[in-house]
Design a protein around this motif. Sequence first.
Motif, PDB file in Angstrom:
ATOM      1  N   GLN A  25       0.862  -1.181   0.147  1.00  0.00           N
ATOM      2  CA  GLN A  25      -0.013   0.030  -0.486  1.00  0.00           C
ATOM      3  C   GLN A  25       0.774   1.056   0.326  1.00  0.00           C
ATOM      4  O   GLN A  25       0.825   2.331  -0.463  1.00  0.00           O
ATOM      5  CB  GLN A  25      -1.106  -0.136   1.241  1.00  0.00           C
ATOM      6  N   LEU A  26       1.929   1.434   0.257  1.00  0.00           N
ATOM      7  CA  LEU A  26       2.960   2.555   0.351  1.00  0.00           C
ATOM      8  C   LEU A  26       4.008   2.203  -0.256  1.00  0.00           C
ATOM      9  O   LEU A  26       4.970   3.243  -0.384  1.00  0.00           O
ATOM     10  CB  LEU A  26       3.484   2.453   1.862  1.00  0.00           C
ATOM     11  N   ASN A  27       4.454   1.112  -0.698  1.00  0.00           N
ATOM     12  CA  ASN A  27       5.287   0.745  -2.028  1.00  0.00           C
ATOM     13  C   ASN A  27       5.027   1.526  -3.049  1.00  0.00           C
ATOM     14  O   ASN A  27       5.018   1.837  -4.482  1.00  0.00           O
ATOM     15  CB  ASN A  27       5.652  -0.648  -2.404  1.00  0.00           C
ATOM     16  N   ALA A  28       5.390   3.106  -3.070  1.00  0.00           N
ATOM     17  CA  ALA A  28       5.136   4.299  -4.022  1.00  0.00           C
ATOM     18  C   ALA A  28       5.810   5.418  -3.986  1.00  0.00           C
ATOM     19  O   ALA A  28       6.354   5.161  -2.582  1.00  0.00           O
ATOM     20  CB  ALA A  28       3.751   4.528  -4.367  1.00  0.00           C
ATOM     21  N   ASP A  29       6.290   6.371  -4.494  1.00  0.00           N
ATOM     22  CA  ASP A  29       7.080   7.649  -4.562  1.00  0.00           C
ATOM     23  C   ASP A  29       6.188   8.167  -3.773  1.00  0.00           C
ATOM     24  O   ASP A  29       5.172   8.935  -3.790  1.00  0.00           O
ATOM     25  CB  ASP A  29       7.773   7.949  -4.918  1.00  0.00           C
ATOM     26  N   PHE A  30       6.295   9.306  -2.166  1.00  0.00           N
ATOM     27  CA  PHE A  30       5.834   9.873  -1.683  1.00  0.00           C
ATOM     28  C   PHE A  30       6.119  11.146  -1.546  1.00  0.00           C
ATOM     29  O   PHE A  30       7.216  11.590  -1.186  1.00  0.00           O
ATOM     30  CB  PHE A  30       5.213   9.583  -0.586  1.00  0.00           C
ATOM     31  N   SER A 198      -0.681  11.552  16.226  1.00  0.00           N
ATOM     32  CA  SER A 198      -0.906  11.028  15.151  1.00  0.00           C
ATOM     33  C   SER A 198      -0.803   9.555  14.885  1.00  0.00           C
ATOM     34  O   SER A 198      -0.997   8.580  16.074  1.00  0.00           O
ATOM     35  CB  SER A 198       0.631  11.658  14.968  1.00  0.00           C
ATOM     36  N   GLY A 199      -1.097   9.625  13.608  1.00  0.00           N
ATOM     37  CA  GLY A 199      -1.014   7.827  13.614  1.00  0.00           C
ATOM     38  C   GLY A 199      -2.299   6.880  13.852  1.00  0.00           C
ATOM     39  O   GLY A 199      -3.138   6.448  13.381  1.00  0.00           O
ATOM     40  N   ILE A 200      -2.680   7.106  15.019  1.00  0.00           N
ATOM     41  CA  ILE A 200      -4.353   6.795  15.016  1.00  0.00           C
ATOM     42  C   ILE A 200      -5.287   6.422  13.413  1.00  0.00           C
ATOM     43  O   ILE A 200      -5.513   5.020  13.824  1.00  0.00           O
ATOM     44  CB  ILE A 200      -4.600   6.741  16.400  1.00  0.00           C
ATOM     45  N   PRO A 201      -5.228   6.905  13.051  1.00  0.00           N
ATOM     46  CA  PRO A 201      -6.335   6.254  11.384  1.00  0.00           C
ATOM     47  C   PRO A 201      -5.577   5.461  11.587  1.00  0.00           C
ATOM     48  O   PRO A 201      -6.687   4.566  10.924  1.00  0.00           O
ATOM     49  CB  PRO A 201      -6.421   7.446  10.997  1.00  0.00           C
ATOM     50  N   ALA A 202      -4.466   5.157  11.264  1.00  0.00           N
ATOM     51  CA  ALA A 202      -4.449   3.562  10.663  1.00  0.00           C
ATOM     52  C   ALA A 202      -4.429   2.850  11.468  1.00  0.00           C
ATOM     53  O   ALA A 202      -3.953   1.444  11.006  1.00  0.00           O
ATOM     54  CB  ALA A 202      -2.813   3.755  10.273  1.00  0.00           C
ATOM     55  N   TYR A 203      -4.508   2.828  12.709  1.00  0.00           N
ATOM     56  CA  TYR A 203      -5.181   1.736  13.262  1.00  0.00           C
ATOM     57  C   TYR A 203      -6.524   1.221  14.402  1.00  0.00           C
ATOM     58  O   TYR A 203      -6.605   0.253  14.787  1.00  0.00           O
ATOM     59  CB  TYR A 203      -3.856   1.399  15.323  1.00  0.00           C
ATOM     60  N   GLY A 204      -7.223   2.116  13.202  1.00  0.00           N
ATOM     61  CA  GLY A 204      -8.787   1.919  13.581  1.00  0.00           C
ATOM     62  C   GLY A 204      -8.837   0.717  12.579  1.00  0.00           C
ATOM     63  O   GLY A 204      -8.441   0.718  11.438  1.00  0.00           O
ATOM     64  N   GLY A 205     -10.012   0.218  12.599  1.00  0.00           N
ATOM     65  CA  GLY A 205     -11.253  -0.240  12.025  1.00  0.00           C
ATOM     66  C   GLY A 205     -10.835   0.027  10.082  1.00  0.00           C
ATOM     67  O   GLY A 205     -11.005   1.150  10.171  1.00  0.00           O
ATOM     68  N   GLU A 206     -10.552  -0.475   9.243  1.00  0.00           N
ATOM     69  CA  GLU A 206     -11.915   0.247   7.916  1.00  0.00           C
ATOM     70  C   GLU A 206     -12.673   1.140   7.205  1.00  0.00           C
ATOM     71  O   GLU A 206     -12.582   1.997   7.208  1.00  0.00           O
ATOM     72  CB  GLU A 206     -11.825  -1.342   6.738  1.00  0.00           C
ATOM     73  N   SER A 233       1.122  14.131  11.214  1.00  0.00           N
ATOM     74  CA  SER A 233       0.017  14.146  10.332  1.00  0.00           C
ATOM     75  C   SER A 233       0.527  12.019   9.703  1.00  0.00           C
ATOM     76  O   SER A 233      -0.757  11.818   9.251  1.00  0.00           O
ATOM     77  CB  SER A 233       0.738  14.115   8.428  1.00  0.00           C
ATOM     78  N   ASP A 234       1.464  11.429   9.755  1.00  0.00           N
ATOM     79  CA  ASP A 234       2.008  10.380   9.977  1.00  0.00           C
ATOM     80  C   ASP A 234       1.843  10.137   8.227  1.00  0.00           C
ATOM     81  O   ASP A 234       1.368   8.750   8.195  1.00  0.00           O
ATOM     82  CB  ASP A 234       1.215   9.320  10.981  1.00  0.00           C
ATOM     83  N   TRP A 235       1.801  11.496   7.801  1.00  0.00           N
ATOM     84  CA  TRP A 235       1.874  11.155   5.253  1.00  0.00           C
ATOM     85  C   TRP A 235       2.808  10.523   5.666  1.00  0.00           C
ATOM     86  O   TRP A 235       3.967  10.623   5.850  1.00  0.00           O
ATOM     87  CB  TRP A 235       1.425  12.516   5.584  1.00  0.00           C
ATOM     88  N   PRO A 236       2.735   9.415   4.488  1.00  0.00           N
ATOM     89  CA  PRO A 236       1.744   8.990   3.849  1.00  0.00           C
ATOM     90  C   PRO A 236       1.030   7.624   4.814  1.00  0.00           C
ATOM     91  O   PRO A 236      -0.040   7.187   4.510  1.00  0.00           O
ATOM     92  CB  PRO A 236       2.010   8.327   2.550  1.00  0.00           C
ATOM     93  N   VAL A 237       1.176   7.548   5.708  1.00  0.00           N
ATOM     94  CA  VAL A 237       0.873   5.813   6.455  1.00  0.00           C
ATOM     95  C   VAL A 237      -1.047   6.614   6.742  1.00  0.00           C
ATOM     96  O   VAL A 237      -1.498   5.530   6.684  1.00  0.00           O
ATOM     97  CB  VAL A 237       1.380   5.884   7.823  1.00  0.00           C
ATOM     98  N   CYS A 238      -1.264   8.137   7.224  1.00  0.00           N
ATOM     99  CA  CYS A 238      -2.185   8.376   7.329  1.00  0.00           C
ATOM    100  C   CYS A 238      -3.527   8.214   6.139  1.00  0.00           C
ATOM    101  O   CYS A 238      -4.486   8.121   6.476  1.00  0.00           O
ATOM    102  CB  CYS A 238      -2.473   9.705   7.789  1.00  0.00           C
TER     103      CYS A 238
END
Length: 279
Positions: A25-30, A198-206, A233-238
Amino acid sequence: MIVDTHLHLIYRDRLSYPWLSETPQLNADFTYETYAHEARRLGIAAALHMEVDVAEDSIEAESAVIEEIADGSDGVIVGAIASCRPESRDFPAYLERVRQNPFVRGFRRVLHVVPDDVSEGAVFRQNIARLAGTGLTFDLCVLPHQIDRAAALADLAPDVRFILDHCGVPDIKSSGYDAWKGPLAEIARRPNVTVKLSGIPAYGGENWTLEDMKPYFAHVADSFGFERMIWGSDWPVCTLGGGLSTWIGTTHALLSGVSLEDKARVLSENARGLWRLPV
C-alpha cells in the motif's frame, strides 16, 4: 497554523527502503509536492521530516536528501528527525557529525521492528544518555507491550526529551484499549516524555469513526495534558486510514471542546518551543 511533526517522504529512486516490499500500500513515491498540495490548503505551515527506516547504509544520505528537498519547500520543511542505531558503538561518532548540522532536530530508532530487549542493552542506553544537553530529542516508536521499556529509557536519561509516537500505538481495530491504557498512563508520569497525537487512524478498523477515536484521545489528554502533546500527520501512512484531510478533520473534532490556548499548544506552540523552530 499547524506544525506537522511527523512527515514521511519516500523517494525510491534516491534511497533504499527494505520494508516497502512487504507493504504494497505504501510501495510508491510520496513526494513533497504531493504532500504540500494538500497540506497548504489544510493550514500546515511547517513540518519536520520523520525518518522512514531506510537501509542502514542510507541513514546519513536520507538526511542529506531531505535537507536538499527542504531548500525548495519555501520554508515548510524546517528540520528532520534522523534515523539512528543507538545499539551500535559507532553511534557517538555519528552523533558528533549530526550535531554539526542544525537541520537535524532529533533521532528515532523504530523499536517495534527489533527484538524487545534491544533498548535494554548497555550500549544502547549509554548512547541515548549522550543526547542530554544536545537539544536533540528521541522518538519512541513502540507497541503497547513495549511501553514499559520506553518508560525505563526515560527514567535512565531524565535530561533527554522523549517523544512517544502515535499515542503509544493502541490497537483500536481490535479494541485494545485495556491493554494500552495502563502503560500509557504510566509513561505519562515521566515529565521528560511528550506524546505525539499521530498515527491512530491507521490503527482503526476499515470503517473507523470519530466515536472510535474519542476514548483513546481522552485518555491521552487526561494522562499527558495539553502541555506535553504535539501533532503529526504520519503522512503517507495516514492514507491507510482515510488520508491527510480526514485526519486533520478528525483532529479538529477531537479538540473541539478544548480551549483555544490548548488547541494552539497541540497544533503548533509545543512543537515550536520543543525544537525552537523558526516559524
